[in-house]
Design a protein around this motif. Structure first.
Motif, PDB file in Angstrom:
ATOM      1  N   LEU A 217      62.196  41.571  53.053  1.00  0.00           N
ATOM      2  CA  LEU A 217      61.358  42.164  54.090  1.00  0.00           C
ATOM      3  C   LEU A 217      62.099  43.321  54.740  1.00  0.00           C
ATOM      4  O   LEU A 217      63.325  43.336  54.801  1.00  0.00           O
ATOM      5  CB  LEU A 217      61.022  41.116  55.154  1.00  0.00           C
ATOM      6  N   HIS A 222      55.057  43.399  58.443  1.00  0.00           N
ATOM      7  CA  HIS A 222      53.813  42.753  58.882  1.00  0.00           C
ATOM      8  C   HIS A 222      52.618  43.694  58.796  1.00  0.00           C
ATOM      9  O   HIS A 222      51.471  43.257  58.822  1.00  0.00           O
ATOM     10  CB  HIS A 222      53.969  42.232  60.316  1.00  0.00           C
ATOM     11  N   GLU A 223      52.886  45.007  58.679  1.00  0.00           N
ATOM     12  CA  GLU A 223      51.808  45.988  58.528  1.00  0.00           C
ATOM     13  C   GLU A 223      51.669  46.442  57.083  1.00  0.00           C
ATOM     14  O   GLU A 223      50.910  47.353  56.787  1.00  0.00           O
ATOM     15  CB  GLU A 223      52.077  47.196  59.431  1.00  0.00           C
ATOM     16  N   GLY A 228      55.834  43.969  52.278  1.00  0.00           N
ATOM     17  CA  GLY A 228      55.003  43.550  53.388  1.00  0.00           C
ATOM     18  C   GLY A 228      54.210  42.267  53.308  1.00  0.00           C
ATOM     19  O   GLY A 228      54.638  41.266  52.762  1.00  0.00           O
ATOM     20  N   ILE A 229      53.000  42.337  53.891  1.00  0.00           N
ATOM     21  CA  ILE A 229      52.177  41.145  54.044  1.00  0.00           C
ATOM     22  C   ILE A 229      51.728  40.558  52.719  1.00  0.00           C
ATOM     23  O   ILE A 229      51.252  39.435  52.677  1.00  0.00           O
ATOM     24  CB  ILE A 229      50.936  41.421  54.922  1.00  0.00           C
ATOM     25  N   LEU A 232      54.442  37.902  52.812  1.00  0.00           N
ATOM     26  CA  LEU A 232      54.636  37.075  54.003  1.00  0.00           C
ATOM     27  C   LEU A 232      53.753  35.832  53.973  1.00  0.00           C
ATOM     28  O   LEU A 232      54.153  34.768  54.435  1.00  0.00           O
ATOM     29  CB  LEU A 232      54.331  37.892  55.265  1.00  0.00           C
ATOM     30  N   LYS A 233      52.559  35.956  53.402  1.00  0.00           N
ATOM     31  CA  LYS A 233      51.644  34.813  53.367  1.00  0.00           C
ATOM     32  C   LYS A 233      52.205  33.647  52.561  1.00  0.00           C
ATOM     33  O   LYS A 233      51.831  32.498  52.774  1.00  0.00           O
ATOM     34  CB  LYS A 233      50.295  35.229  52.776  1.00  0.00           C
ATOM     35  N   GLU A 236      53.943  30.894  54.653  1.00  0.00           N
ATOM     36  CA  GLU A 236      53.211  30.229  55.731  1.00  0.00           C
ATOM     37  C   GLU A 236      53.143  28.725  55.533  1.00  0.00           C
ATOM     38  O   GLU A 236      53.025  27.969  56.494  1.00  0.00           O
ATOM     39  CB  GLU A 236      51.798  30.812  55.835  1.00  0.00           C
ATOM     40  N   GLU A 265      59.420  40.603  62.521  1.00  0.00           N
ATOM     41  CA  GLU A 265      58.385  40.739  61.489  1.00  0.00           C
ATOM     42  C   GLU A 265      57.628  39.420  61.281  1.00  0.00           C
ATOM     43  O   GLU A 265      56.414  39.415  61.097  1.00  0.00           O
ATOM     44  CB  GLU A 265      58.990  41.213  60.171  1.00  0.00           C
ATOM     45  N   HIS A 269      53.612  38.833  62.212  1.00  0.00           N
ATOM     46  CA  HIS A 269      52.664  38.391  61.180  1.00  0.00           C
ATOM     47  C   HIS A 269      51.837  37.201  61.673  1.00  0.00           C
ATOM     48  O   HIS A 269      50.618  37.200  61.532  1.00  0.00           O
ATOM     49  CB  HIS A 269      53.407  38.001  59.902  1.00  0.00           C
ATOM     50  N   SER A 270      52.515  36.201  62.254  1.00  0.00           N
ATOM     51  CA  SER A 270      51.776  35.042  62.761  1.00  0.00           C
ATOM     52  C   SER A 270      52.684  34.167  63.609  1.00  0.00           C
ATOM     53  O   SER A 270      53.904  34.112  63.400  1.00  0.00           O
ATOM     54  CB  SER A 270      51.202  34.208  61.609  1.00  0.00           C
TER      55      SER A 270
END
Length: 337
Positions: A217, A222-223, A228-229, A232-233, A236, A265, A269-270
């Protein structure tokens, strides 16, 4: 095989077969009664969780999937054959959305689970069904019920117990190779890892656990900056995050810069990622000149338990594995051999 974690497919369940209009015609029986059979039911579209699947690659090519229609009914009260089901074999961790509304239809987490996502249409009734005392020769039958058509969006979120996060070149690929049998591409430049990798770790006690190596990362991840994303998912669902930091790259004047950047970051993201249990690990302690940098980091984070390892040489890796196993299985003492 290319790693594919998103796909859009159109599915349609089978339509029911039409009922039959038929009358009994045999020798010496000139005016037999109705004997039209029912149509067969259409096949269902069924989602099946297949633990052997790792990506959604199959559905980048297969855009339209249909179950078989039911066969029409026949004379002599013969029912039409039911249509065959259509199965979508999906990896664990696949979330199925209605592509039109973005509503989550099902989250596939249980291995070998099967869910009917679109039921086939019922077959129509033959004219035999409509015979009554006042209408002994019905000359009509029901059509079959049409199948259901839907557009689905498939999204895969890898399921692992532990996720490795950190800046590019922190040594995540080397660490997962040292901990498990996984063999991701390793090289001394950023973004060597372009796809998530899962390795199975066998600790000295307790059950094996899965570790996901997530591509590095960077600021703005997060954008969607860098990788990026998109990735990131995939962390989770993990229970624990191993926050890996290159100890040779720690700035003694600002030792928590890397640590804060990654945590920011995750938080952007969450909240789910921000609140996960973290194990902080300083890597590359085999390199010269890291002692003072490590000391500066520890002094800046005095209340945090910090592990120091060399993923390249294996130093400290066994201790880290034992600690992770104990966090995942707290009923087992950490010092058990």
């Amino acid at each position: 095989m290319k790693f594919v974690d998103e796909a859009i497919v159109t599915i349609k369940s089978g339509s029911g077969g039409a009922g039959c209009v038929s009358f009994r015609r045999e020798r010496f029986i000139e005016k037999g009664g109705p004997d039209g059979g029912d149509g067969g039911d259409g096949g269902d579209v069924i989602l099946r969780v297949d633990p052997s699947k790792r990506t959604l690659y199959d559905y980048r090519r297969q855009k339209n999937l249909r179950a078989q229609n039911g066969a029409p009914g026949l004379g002599r009260q013969k029912r039409g054959k039911n249509g065959s089901h259509c199965y979508l074999s999906l990896p664990p961790g696949t979330i199925v959305f209605d592509a039109q509304t973005s509503q989550v239809l099902v989250d596939l987490t249980d291995p070998d689970k099967e869910i009917v996502i679109a039921q086939g249409g019922m077959g129509g009734r033959g004219n035999k069904r409509f015979a009554t005392s006042t209408n002994r020769v019905p000359r009509f039958a029901q059509p079959g019920i049409p199948g259901v058509e839907m557009k689905l969006r498939l999204e895969l979120k890898l399921m692992a117990d532990v996720g490795l996060v950190g800046l590019p070149n922190a040594g995540k690929s080397t660490l997962i190779s040292a901990m498990s049998a996984a063999r991701p591409k390793i090289a001394d430049y950023p973004f060597t890892t372009l796809t998530p990798t899962i390795g199975m770790v066998e600790p000295p006690f307790g059950e094996p656990f899965a570790v996901a190596d997530i591509p590095g990362l960077i600021e703005g991840a997060h954008e969607g900056v860098g990788l990026g994303i998109k990735f990131l998912k995939h962390i989770e669902r993990t229970g624990i995050l191993v926050h890996l930091i290159d100890s040779s790259d720690i700035d003694p004047e600002n030792p928590l810069a890397q640590f804060a950047l990654i945590n920011n970051e995750l938080a952007m993201h969450s909240d789910t990622l921000a609140n996960k249990t973290q194990v902080v690990v300083l890597n590359k302690i085999d390199l010269t000149g890291t002692e003072n940098r490590i000391e500066a980091f520890k002094n800046a984070l005095p209340d945090q338990s910090i592990f120091t390892i060399s993923a390249a040489t294996g130093k400290g890796v066994k201790t880290l594995i034992k600690h992770l196993a104990q966090l995942l299985q707290p009923a087992v003492p950490e010092d058990k051999e």
